[in-house]
Enzyme design. Structure first.
Site, short mmCIF file in Angstrom:
data_model
loop_
_atom_site.label_atom_id
_atom_site.label_comp_id
_atom_site.label_asym_id
_atom_site.label_seq_id
_atom_site.Cartn_x
_atom_site.Cartn_y
_atom_site.Cartn_z
N LYS A 1 1.56 -7.83 3.17
CA LYS A 1 0.77 -8.95 3.70
C LYS A 1 0.80 -10.20 2.81
CE LYS A 1 -2.60 -10.45 6.59
NZ LYS A 1 -1.70 -11.03 7.58
N CYS B 1 0.54 -4.33 -3.99
CA CYS B 1 0.03 -2.98 -3.75
C CYS B 1 -1.47 -3.04 -3.53
CB CYS B 1 0.25 -2.10 -4.98
SG CYS B 1 1.94 -2.03 -5.52
#
Ligand code: GLU
Length: 583
Positions: free
Chosen positions: A578, A2
């Site tokens: 990512k 996050c």
């Protein structure tokens, strides 16, 4: 993973965290939330969905707050719901927490909090309740956070605010946290680009830190690294992380590779000499990476073996299987874009006694801080979820290091110059056109095969990974040599294979491709020569040992244009984030 950000300062904090969290959206984007503090009041605004949607649905931009924290979520514990979105609060609503990571012992911790009422399914929610408990036992907010941080297991960082306290408390453990020091305020965030428009003065935090962030800076409440919290100026500017005129970050980042390679080819590389010497003394070299970084490891190990070095590429989850073979004279090269890849971090205890070289794109990251030599990939910030420039630049850095270690400095620098020159012929309209036409041809396919031998097979692996990530087409890389040992059964009329063909095994490769043609399969060839077996030819360029780079760039463009043709947002593919900070 996050993204978390907090800001406290003289001005309204809301625009700072809203703008900042947008720049962290690459870290996860299934829900958004923020906690806004004014006087002794904390207001929580959150919901499931992308940041822009939640912000506009709830008109969050019109809010004013002295201090704010915000969170963009990639769910690990609990579904994608508004209740599970962060920040999460204690029973009184006075304590709000935004969290990045996983609390492994959250079930046991939750069992100690029976008198508290929980509203979410997240692991995170234990944190505000634990802080509340500690404060009920007489501790200050600061001491309560220090004590709570000491009780959690697993990698997780969090930021917390309390309605009766003016500071943001930050706990770093595994997941990244960095402070941004500006004239009239201070940021705490998962990553530098979130605040880079306002300041380039940063302080990287260390695992074990508990920090109190205030309007004028920060105070260390607890650390295992005293004296190391120096303020540094980061080099990249806000322009580096702006999309500019490009429709997507992915396209911008694909385009940037040309300039990155150009500037690397004319830069001073003498800093590679020390790590290269270390590598030359290794009994055996292990190269470790995940995803695209594993492909860097594979292709670098191929190269080192060509020079007679004992080199093996491994994925971190397989390290346990090598544990009994590793000797103290073995050297490890760790490849990671984020420097936070949990699988690699978790494997570090297995190689405690070994020398390590990191090829990493993120300065100040956990891995960058854990290696003997940190080689900065220097690809600049990569915002698109899929790796493009960090793959090619990490591979180039790994090749430079490997070639320096076997006394091939001049040769590798010459090949890099050749790559720089020949790349001009990849970034040209005629190549873009054929790539776009090919994308239109394959966009409706259910399956694509990517074929190659040797290094071309590694290129096939990387190309297939790009294609599946952003087009959702089942894309499988197969070593051309093994095709006839089974996979050929999958070929029928009209099935597309994408063949990556460079010089070394060209003739063998042609034979394999003919076997596909004989079964009426279709072939898109990415090669520096137009071969008869190709139905479509996309011209790549020779670049010595770096010939995989033009192939990679063409494959990235092909995947990008298929994604566009399928109306998929390539910067935000479904289900992905990512850096993979979960196990
Ligand atoms: N474990 C938290 C959640 O599921 C944070 C997730 C993360 O940082 O990846 O909400």
């Amino acid at each position: 993973m996050c993204g978390i950000i907090g800001y406290t300062g003289e001005e309204n904090s809301v625009p700072f965290v809203l703008e900042g969290i947008k720049n962290l959206e690459y870290r996860g984007y299934d829900s958004f939330g923020c906690a806004l503090k004014n006087g002794n009041n904390i207001k929580i605004m959150k919901g499931a969905g992308r940041i822009n949607k939640v912000v506009s649905d709830q008109n969050i931009s019109s809010q004013i707050a002295e201090t704010s924290i915000a969170h963009t979520r990639w769910a690990t514990n609990g579904g994608v719901t508004s209740e599970n979105a962060h920040p999460l609060v204690d029973c009184s609503g006075k304590i709000a927490v935004a969290h990045n990571g996983i609390i492994e012992n959250f079930k046991e911790l939750r069992d100690t909090l029976n008198s508290h009422s929980f509203v979410s399914e997240t692991d995170t929610e234990v944190l505000p309740h634990m802080i509340e408990d500690e404060m009920a036992n007489g501790k200050s907010f600061e001491d309560a956070v220090v004590s709570t941080a000491g009780k959690t297991k697993g990698f997780s960082s969090f930021i917390a605010i309390h309605s009766d306290n003016n500071n943001i408390l930050a706990v770093k453990n595994g997941s990244p946290l960095v402070l941004g020091i500006k004239k009239n305020g201070t940021f705490v965030s998962s990553d530098v680009p979130s605040f880079l428009k306002h300041t380039n003065k940063v302080v990287y935090l260390f695992d074990g830190d508990v920090i109190s962030v205030n309007k004028t800076g920060f105070k260390i409440l607890k650390t295992l690294n005293p004296g190391k919290h120096k303020t540094r100026e980061v080099k990249f500017s806000y322009n580096d992380i702006d999309k500019g005129d490009y429709k997507h970050f992915m396209l911008k980042e694909i385009m940037e590779q040309k300039d990155l390679i150009s500037s690397l080819s004319s830069s001073d590389l003498s800093y590679l000499k020390d790590p290269a010497y270390l590598l030359s003394t290794a009994k055996k070299v292990y190269i470790v990476g995940s995803g695209s970084s594993f492909h860097v490891a594979l292709i670098t190990a191929n190269l080192m073996r060509d020079f007679g070095r004992d080199a093996t590429a491994i994925q971190p989850q397989d390290m346990y299987n090598y544990a009994k073979l590793i000797t103290k004279d073995d050297v490890f090269i760790l490849v990671s874009q984020s420097g936070e890849t949990m699988d690699i971090i978790e494997s570090l205890p297995l190689i405690k006694g070994n020398k390590k070289i990191g090829i990493i794109n993120t300065e100040g990251s956990t891995l960058a801080n854990s290696v003997d030599y940190f080689i900065n990939v220097n690809a600049g910030h990569e915002k698109s979820v899929v790796a493009t420039k960090t793959f090619t630049m990490s591979a180039i850095m790994a090749f430079l290091l490997a070639m320096f270690s076997v006394g091939q400095e001049t040769e590798v620098v010459n090949d890099l110059k050749l790559l720089d020159i020949n790349l001009y012929n990849v970034y040209v309209p005629s190549v873009y056109k054929i790539i776009k036409d090919s994308a239109a041809k394959i966009k409706k396919e259910k399956t694509l095969f990517f074929l190659g031998r040797g290094n071309d097979y590694v290129s096939a692996l990387e190309s297939a990974l790009k294609m599946k990530e952003i087009t959702y087409i089942h894309s499988e890389a197969i070593d051309s040599a093994t095709f006839k040992h089974g996979p050929l059964a999958l070929i029928s009329k009209g099935i597309y294979s994408i063949a990556l063909v460079s010089n070394r095994f060209k003739d063998l490769e042609i034979n394999n491709l003919k076997e596909i043609k004989a079964r009426n399969g279709k072939i898109i060839g990415i090669s520096d020569e137009n071969l008869e077996v190709f139905d479509v030819f996309i011209r790549s360029q020779p670049a010595g040992i770096f010939s995989f780079v033009p192939q990679a760039i063409i494959s990235q463009m092909l995947a990008y244009y298929v994604s566009i043709a399928k109306r998929i947002d390539p910067d935000h593919p479904r289900n992905l984030a990512k850096a993979v900070t979960t196990k």
